[in-house]
Design a protein around this motif. Structure first.
Motif, PDB file in Angstrom:
ATOM      1  N   ASN A 138     -18.323   8.028   1.648  1.00 14.12           N
ATOM      2  CA  ASN A 138     -17.963   7.722   0.278  1.00 14.12           C
ATOM      3  C   ASN A 138     -17.677   6.229   0.227  1.00 14.12           C
ATOM      4  OD1 ASN A 138     -16.618   7.250  -2.130  1.00 14.12           O
ATOM      5  ND2 ASN A 138     -15.667   9.263  -2.127  1.00 14.12           N
ATOM      6  N   GLU A 139     -18.598   5.474  -0.358  1.00 12.87           N
ATOM      7  CA  GLU A 139     -18.470   4.014  -0.362  1.00 12.87           C
ATOM      8  C   GLU A 139     -17.171   3.545  -1.006  1.00 12.87           C
ATOM      9  OE1 GLU A 139     -21.909   1.834  -1.637  1.00 12.87           O
ATOM     10  OE2 GLU A 139     -23.233   3.357  -0.814  1.00 12.87           O
ATOM     11  N   ALA A 140     -16.740   4.202  -2.066  1.00 12.33           N
ATOM     12  CA  ALA A 140     -15.499   3.791  -2.735  1.00 12.33           C
ATOM     13  C   ALA A 140     -14.300   3.983  -1.804  1.00 12.33           C
ATOM     14  CB  ALA A 140     -15.306   4.575  -4.024  1.00 12.33           C
ATOM     15  N   LEU A 141     -14.294   5.086  -1.071  1.00  9.74           N
ATOM     16  CA  LEU A 141     -13.203   5.336  -0.133  1.00  9.74           C
ATOM     17  C   LEU A 141     -13.207   4.288   0.969  1.00  9.74           C
ATOM     18  CD1 LEU A 141     -10.892   7.031   0.997  1.00  9.74           C
ATOM     19  CD2 LEU A 141     -12.602   8.430   2.146  1.00  9.74           C
ATOM     20  N   ILE A 142     -14.361   4.004   1.525  1.00 12.88           N
ATOM     21  CA  ILE A 142     -14.465   3.009   2.590  1.00 12.88           C
ATOM     22  C   ILE A 142     -14.057   1.639   2.077  1.00 12.88           C
ATOM     23  CG2 ILE A 142     -16.081   1.800   4.108  1.00 12.88           C
ATOM     24  CD1 ILE A 142     -17.595   4.530   4.268  1.00 12.88           C
ATOM     25  N   ARG A 143     -14.500   1.277   0.895  1.00  9.87           N
ATOM     26  CA  ARG A 143     -14.143  -0.003   0.299  1.00  9.87           C
ATOM     27  C   ARG A 143     -12.635  -0.079   0.080  1.00  9.87           C
ATOM     28  NH1 ARG A 143     -16.314   0.356  -4.514  1.00  9.87           N
ATOM     29  NH2 ARG A 143     -18.294   0.880  -3.582  1.00  9.87           N
ATOM     30  N   GLY A 144     -12.046   1.012  -0.402  1.00 14.38           N
ATOM     31  CA  GLY A 144     -10.598   1.042  -0.638  1.00 14.38           C
ATOM     32  C   GLY A 144      -9.803   0.893   0.642  1.00 14.38           C
ATOM     33  N   LEU A 145     -10.255   1.534   1.706  1.00 10.49           N
ATOM     34  CA  LEU A 145      -9.553   1.434   2.974  1.00 10.49           C
ATOM     35  C   LEU A 145      -9.646   0.037   3.566  1.00 10.49           C
ATOM     36  CD1 LEU A 145     -10.449   4.830   4.666  1.00 10.49           C
ATOM     37  CD2 LEU A 145      -8.273   4.163   3.637  1.00 10.49           C
ATOM     38  N   SER A 146     -10.715  -0.666   3.270  1.00  7.24           N
ATOM     39  CA  SER A 146     -10.848  -2.021   3.797  1.00  7.24           C
ATOM     40  C   SER A 146      -9.949  -2.995   3.044  1.00  7.24           C
ATOM     41  CB  SER A 146     -12.302  -2.483   3.729  1.00  7.24           C
ATOM     42  OG  SER A 146     -12.703  -2.664   2.392  1.00  7.24           O
ATOM     43  N   GLN A 147      -9.348  -2.554   1.956  1.00  9.70           N
ATOM     44  CA  GLN A 147      -8.492  -3.419   1.155  1.00  9.70           C
ATOM     45  C   GLN A 147      -7.013  -3.123   1.357  1.00  9.70           C
ATOM     46  OE1 GLN A 147      -9.907  -3.069  -2.834  1.00  9.70           O
ATOM     47  NE2 GLN A 147     -11.829  -4.089  -2.385  1.00  9.70           N
ATOM     48  N   ILE A 148      -6.684  -2.418   2.428  1.00 11.67           N
ATOM     49  CA  ILE A 148      -5.285  -2.213   2.784  1.00 11.67           C
ATOM     50  C   ILE A 148      -5.038  -2.854   4.146  1.00 11.67           C
ATOM     51  CG2 ILE A 148      -4.971  -0.135   1.401  1.00 11.67           C
ATOM     52  CD1 ILE A 148      -5.206   1.485   3.996  1.00 11.67           C
ATOM     53  N   LEU A 149      -3.827  -3.364   4.320  1.00 14.43           N
ATOM     54  CA  LEU A 149      -3.495  -4.079   5.542  1.00 14.43           C
ATOM     55  C   LEU A 149      -2.244  -3.498   6.177  1.00 14.43           C
ATOM     56  CD1 LEU A 149      -3.853  -7.707   4.141  1.00 14.43           C
ATOM     57  CD2 LEU A 149      -5.548  -6.442   5.450  1.00 14.43           C
ATOM     58  N   THR A 150      -2.231  -3.470   7.493  1.00 10.07           N
ATOM     59  CA  THR A 150      -1.024  -3.090   8.221  1.00 10.07           C
ATOM     60  C   THR A 150      -0.115  -4.315   8.286  1.00 10.07           C
ATOM     61  OG1 THR A 150      -1.917  -3.758  10.357  1.00 10.07           O
ATOM     62  CG2 THR A 150      -2.346  -1.475   9.646  1.00 10.07           C
ATOM     63  N   PRO A 152       5.939  -8.182  -1.677  1.00 14.58           N
ATOM     64  CA  PRO A 152       5.348  -6.914  -2.133  1.00 14.58           C
ATOM     65  C   PRO A 152       5.749  -5.725  -1.263  1.00 14.58           C
ATOM     66  CG  PRO A 152       3.692  -8.644  -2.161  1.00 14.58           C
ATOM     67  CD  PRO A 152       4.907  -9.222  -1.490  1.00 14.58           C
ATOM     68  N   GLN A 153       5.981  -4.620  -1.934  1.00 16.35           N
ATOM     69  CA  GLN A 153       6.381  -3.395  -1.262  1.00 16.35           C
ATOM     70  C   GLN A 153       5.155  -2.645  -0.743  1.00 16.35           C
ATOM     71  OE1 GLN A 153       9.763  -2.518  -0.741  1.00 16.35           O
ATOM     72  NE2 GLN A 153       9.758  -4.685  -1.291  1.00 16.35           N
ATOM     73  N   PRO A 154       5.321  -1.897   0.334  1.00 19.16           N
ATOM     74  CA  PRO A 154       4.185  -1.170   0.901  1.00 19.16           C
ATOM     75  C   PRO A 154       3.898   0.133   0.158  1.00 19.16           C
ATOM     76  CG  PRO A 154       6.133  -0.727   2.187  1.00 19.16           C
ATOM     77  CD  PRO A 154       6.529  -1.746   1.144  1.00 19.16           C
ATOM     78  N   VAL A 155       2.744   0.655   0.463  1.00 17.85           N
ATOM     79  CA  VAL A 155       2.353   2.013   0.089  1.00 17.85           C
ATOM     80  C   VAL A 155       2.375   2.780   1.404  1.00 17.85           C
ATOM     81  CG1 VAL A 155       0.462   3.430  -0.783  1.00 17.85           C
ATOM     82  CG2 VAL A 155       0.889   1.174  -1.765  1.00 17.85           C
ATOM     83  N   TYR A 156       2.870   4.000   1.393  1.00 16.37           N
ATOM     84  CA  TYR A 156       2.984   4.750   2.640  1.00 16.37           C
ATOM     85  C   TYR A 156       1.862   5.769   2.764  1.00 16.37           C
ATOM     86  CZ  TYR A 156       7.453   2.642   3.617  1.00 16.37           C
ATOM     87  OH  TYR A 156       8.437   1.732   3.912  1.00 16.37           O
ATOM     88  N   LEU A 157       1.090   5.635   3.866  1.00 13.37           N
ATOM     89  CA  LEU A 157       0.053   6.621   4.158  1.00 13.37           C
ATOM     90  C   LEU A 157       0.678   7.886   4.721  1.00 13.37           C
ATOM     91  CD1 LEU A 157      -2.689   4.384   5.810  1.00 13.37           C
ATOM     92  CD2 LEU A 157      -2.525   5.137   3.435  1.00 13.37           C
ATOM     93  N   SER A 158       1.816   7.720   5.379  1.00  9.72           N
ATOM     94  CA  SER A 158       2.649   8.811   5.874  1.00  9.72           C
ATOM     95  C   SER A 158       4.060   8.243   5.952  1.00  9.72           C
ATOM     96  CB  SER A 158       2.151   9.295   7.247  1.00  9.72           C
ATOM     97  OG  SER A 158       2.375   8.317   8.229  1.00  9.72           O
ATOM     98  N   PRO A 159       5.065   9.064   6.216  1.00  5.56           N
ATOM     99  CA  PRO A 159       6.438   8.545   6.204  1.00  5.56           C
ATOM    100  C   PRO A 159       6.682   7.333   7.109  1.00  5.56           C
ATOM    101  CG  PRO A 159       6.473  10.920   6.227  1.00  5.56           C
ATOM    102  CD  PRO A 159       5.036  10.515   6.411  1.00  5.56           C
ATOM    103  N   ARG A 160       5.914   7.204   8.172  1.00  6.12           N
ATOM    104  CA  ARG A 160       6.118   6.086   9.097  1.00  6.12           C
ATOM    105  C   ARG A 160       4.919   5.144   9.164  1.00  6.12           C
ATOM    106  NH1 ARG A 160       9.814   7.175  13.835  1.00  6.12           N
ATOM    107  NH2 ARG A 160       8.230   5.937  14.868  1.00  6.12           N
ATOM    108  N   ARG A 161       4.087   5.159   8.137  1.00  6.08           N
ATOM    109  CA  ARG A 161       2.874   4.331   8.153  1.00  6.08           C
ATOM    110  C   ARG A 161       2.739   3.518   6.868  1.00  6.08           C
ATOM    111  NH1 ARG A 161      -0.344   1.695  11.493  1.00  6.08           N
ATOM    112  NH2 ARG A 161      -2.518   1.893  10.989  1.00  6.08           N
ATOM    113  N   PRO A 162       3.483   2.397   6.783  1.00 12.83           N
ATOM    114  CA  PRO A 162       3.359   1.550   5.600  1.00 12.83           C
ATOM    115  C   PRO A 162       2.119   0.669   5.680  1.00 12.83           C
ATOM    116  CG  PRO A 162       4.922   0.572   7.098  1.00 12.83           C
ATOM    117  CD  PRO A 162       4.492   1.895   7.709  1.00 12.83           C
TER     118      PRO A 162
END
Length: 70
Positions: free
Chosen positions: A9-21, A46-56
Motif C-alpha cells: 500500500n503506497e500510502a501506508l509506506i509513504r506515511g511510515l517514511s514520514q515518521i521519525l524515532t 512537538p509531542q510524539p505519536v505512540y505506535l505502542s505504549p513504549r514506542r513514541p
C-alpha cells in the motif's frame, strides 16, 4: 494451500517514511537524544505519536513546522 502475497500500500509506506524515532528526530534538531526528550517532556517541542505504549515517534511534518517557526 494458500500462498501469502504481500500487500503493498503506497500510502501506508509513504506515511511510515514520514515518521521519525527519537534517534532520527534529535539530530534533525541538532541536539542529543536526552536534550530532545527533556524538551519534549517540558512541552517546548512537538509531542510524539505512540505506535505502542513504549514506542513514541514524531511526524516529520510536525518537526519541519516547528523548525520553520523557531
Amino acid at each position: 494451500m494458500h500462498q501469502f502475497t504481500p500487500h503493498t500500500n503506497e500510502a501506508l509506506i509513504r506515511g511510515l517514511s514520514q515518521i521519525l524515532t527519537v534517534h532520527e528526530a534529535a539530530p534533525l534538531l541538532g541536539v542529543s537524544r536526552s536534550t530532545f526528550l527533556s524538551r519534549v517532556k517540558a512541552g517546548a517541542w512537538p509531542q510524539p505519536v505512540y505506535l505502542s505504549p513504549r514506542r513514541p515517534v514524531w511526524r516529520m511534518d510536525d518537526l519541519v513546522t516547528f523548525i520553520e517557526n523557531v
